[in-house]
Enzyme design. Sequence first.
Site, PDB file in Angstrom:
ATOM      1  N   ASN A  11       0.864  -1.180   0.000  1.00  0.00           N
ATOM      2  CA  ASN A  11       0.000   0.000   0.000  1.00  0.00           C
ATOM      3  C   ASN A  11       0.902   1.232   0.000  1.00  0.00           C
ATOM      4  O   ASN A  11       1.439   1.620   1.036  1.00  0.00           O
ATOM      5  CB  ASN A  11      -0.879  -0.045   1.258  1.00  0.00           C
ATOM      6  CG  ASN A  11      -1.821   1.140   1.348  1.00  0.00           C
ATOM      7  OD1 ASN A  11      -1.700   2.100   0.586  1.00  0.00           O
ATOM      8  ND2 ASN A  11      -2.745   1.093   2.286  1.00  0.00           N
ATOM      9  N   ARG A  92      -2.476  -1.908  -3.561  1.00  0.00           N
ATOM     10  CA  ARG A  92      -3.598  -0.979  -3.428  1.00  0.00           C
ATOM     11  C   ARG A  92      -3.363   0.186  -4.383  1.00  0.00           C
ATOM     12  O   ARG A  92      -2.303   0.831  -4.347  1.00  0.00           O
ATOM     13  CB  ARG A  92      -3.686  -0.444  -2.004  1.00  0.00           C
ATOM     14  CG  ARG A  92      -4.760   0.601  -1.881  1.00  0.00           C
ATOM     15  CD  ARG A  92      -4.706   1.342  -0.577  1.00  0.00           C
ATOM     16  NE  ARG A  92      -5.752   2.347  -0.548  1.00  0.00           N
ATOM     17  CZ  ARG A  92      -5.625   3.519   0.044  1.00  0.00           C
ATOM     18  NH1 ARG A  92      -4.500   3.844   0.653  1.00  0.00           N
ATOM     19  NH2 ARG A  92      -6.608   4.378   0.033  1.00  0.00           N
ATOM     20  N   HIS A 181     -12.320   4.629  -0.603  1.00  0.00           N
ATOM     21  CA  HIS A 181     -12.499   3.632   0.477  1.00  0.00           C
ATOM     22  C   HIS A 181     -13.299   2.419   0.000  1.00  0.00           C
ATOM     23  O   HIS A 181     -13.902   1.717   0.810  1.00  0.00           O
ATOM     24  CB  HIS A 181     -13.253   4.223   1.699  1.00  0.00           C
ATOM     25  CG  HIS A 181     -12.489   5.264   2.446  1.00  0.00           C
ATOM     26  ND1 HIS A 181     -13.087   6.380   2.970  1.00  0.00           N
ATOM     27  CD2 HIS A 181     -11.195   5.369   2.769  1.00  0.00           C
ATOM     28  CE1 HIS A 181     -12.188   7.124   3.588  1.00  0.00           C
ATOM     29  NE2 HIS A 181     -11.024   6.524   3.471  1.00  0.00           N
ATOM     30  N   ARG A 242     -10.156  17.739   6.770  1.00  0.00           N
ATOM     31  CA  ARG A 242     -10.890  18.119   5.548  1.00  0.00           C
ATOM     32  C   ARG A 242     -12.301  18.574   5.898  1.00  0.00           C
ATOM     33  O   ARG A 242     -12.944  17.991   6.766  1.00  0.00           O
ATOM     34  CB  ARG A 242     -10.971  16.924   4.595  1.00  0.00           C
ATOM     35  CG  ARG A 242      -9.685  16.657   3.845  1.00  0.00           C
ATOM     36  CD  ARG A 242      -9.769  15.374   3.053  1.00  0.00           C
ATOM     37  NE  ARG A 242      -8.885  14.364   3.585  1.00  0.00           N
ATOM     38  CZ  ARG A 242      -8.921  13.073   3.263  1.00  0.00           C
ATOM     39  NH1 ARG A 242      -9.793  12.627   2.404  1.00  0.00           N
ATOM     40  NH2 ARG A 242      -8.065  12.238   3.808  1.00  0.00           N
ATOM     41  N   GLU A 386      -8.934  -3.971   4.874  1.00  0.00           N
ATOM     42  CA  GLU A 386      -8.697  -3.769   3.438  1.00  0.00           C
ATOM     43  C   GLU A 386      -7.594  -4.688   2.923  1.00  0.00           C
ATOM     44  O   GLU A 386      -7.650  -5.187   1.804  1.00  0.00           O
ATOM     45  CB  GLU A 386      -8.322  -2.305   3.186  1.00  0.00           C
ATOM     46  CG  GLU A 386      -9.492  -1.366   3.384  1.00  0.00           C
ATOM     47  CD  GLU A 386      -9.074   0.054   3.699  1.00  0.00           C
ATOM     48  OE1 GLU A 386      -8.667   0.304   4.854  1.00  0.00           O
ATOM     49  OE2 GLU A 386      -9.151   0.903   2.809  1.00  0.00           O
TER      50      GLU A 386
END
Length: 411
Positions: A11, A92, A181, A242, A386
């Site tokens: 990843n 990923r 996601h 964010r 994940e």
Amino acid sequence: MPTASQVLVLNCGSSSLKFAVIDPKSGVEALTGIGDGLGQSEPVMSWQVQGDKHTVSLPDKASHTTVIQFLVDEILHPRPQLLHCLVAVGHRVVHGGEKFSRSVLIDGEVTDAIRDCATLAPLHNPPALLGIEAARKAFPALAQVAVFDTAFHQSMPRHAFIYALPYNLYRDHGIRRYGMHGTSHRYVTERTAELLNLPVDGVNVISAHLGNGASITAIHNGRSVDTSMGLTPLEGLVMGTRSGDVDPGILMHLGCRFDYSLKEVNDLLNRKSGLLGISELSNDCRALEKAAGDGHQGAWLALDIFSYRLAKYIAAYHAPLKQVDALVFTGGIGENSSLIRGKVLDHLEGLGFQVDPERNLQMRSGAEGTITRADSALALVIPTNEEWVIARDAANLVPGDHQNHNGGNRE
Ligand code: AMP
């Protein structure tokens, strides 16, 4: 040391590379680690194998390639049982644009397509390509598989993914909602189906992935039909730093009235807003909960806004689903914060959610289960995984007899 087929999962972030060796059937991790601060001064690499933790400093400005070389030479080679069990490398990849609605074996065409999508994810796709290149050199005999964050959301209908902007922006420039996601939302969907004893293509879920980045997805019959992140990971929920959704008119106002440059606006929305911006204290939910407990008003306000905005999305996502089998909380906040979950469910009483305070408190540190009362609409906590999805997809795409059939890699 493992004897079954294993997958190396990579990843690559902009300045980090996380790696793991995972059994795709059981999800057991034989090795986990991270190279951090890559391309910067004083990068470090730390890993854990058989319960032993190790950390080393890497040379200044060490790259993703250096980490993979170190992984091969210093970690895997001294452990041949681990090295020789590898059947595939799963990568990923954040953005697959409209080209990828499932995981794929990587060839020249796929790397070209990932490069094309880099305009949509300039911080993420280029390091993924570095990881792919380095892994192909280091493991020329292994299948390399790309697993895309956006792939799960490719099932969204047009009315959910097209913005109310001039249509040519979509047609000519690919400006649309892609969502992120996806690998996590897919894991949650498959796990919910398993827990409820339903087929994956018969389960309706609202999946709230709440970490430093946060997104929520409506899943109808096992397929994503709407999601809160958009062209970029800025849209939707309140996040650590964010803003999530804001009136786009604010951006013009900041530019025209206060002379903000585009770069300053970008920095404001991505790095200075969210929990950090509201609280004027921290982007970290745990720190805010502690501060709120000590009476910090900004921390309370940030947690209130985070929960309310999330509840509004959950209510909205009942529309495309009509009937919801489960609302699922996952990610660092979703898995651990009983405070946020409780506040969200309190907002949703009108939709039949009744929190069970004791069960809610128990769900943390990797626990999985129900947090609502028996007579309530169902809300669950499911720790996401994940890496396991990536390992399963990669194993499923290996030609020959290494395949496993534990979900994964559906169209
Ligand atoms: P992630 O990006 O999935 O690693 O999630 C990071 C977020 O989870 C941060 O805001 C953490 O403060 C939050 N988090 C982790 N553990 C807890 C906890 N026990 N209580 C509240 N928030 C937590």
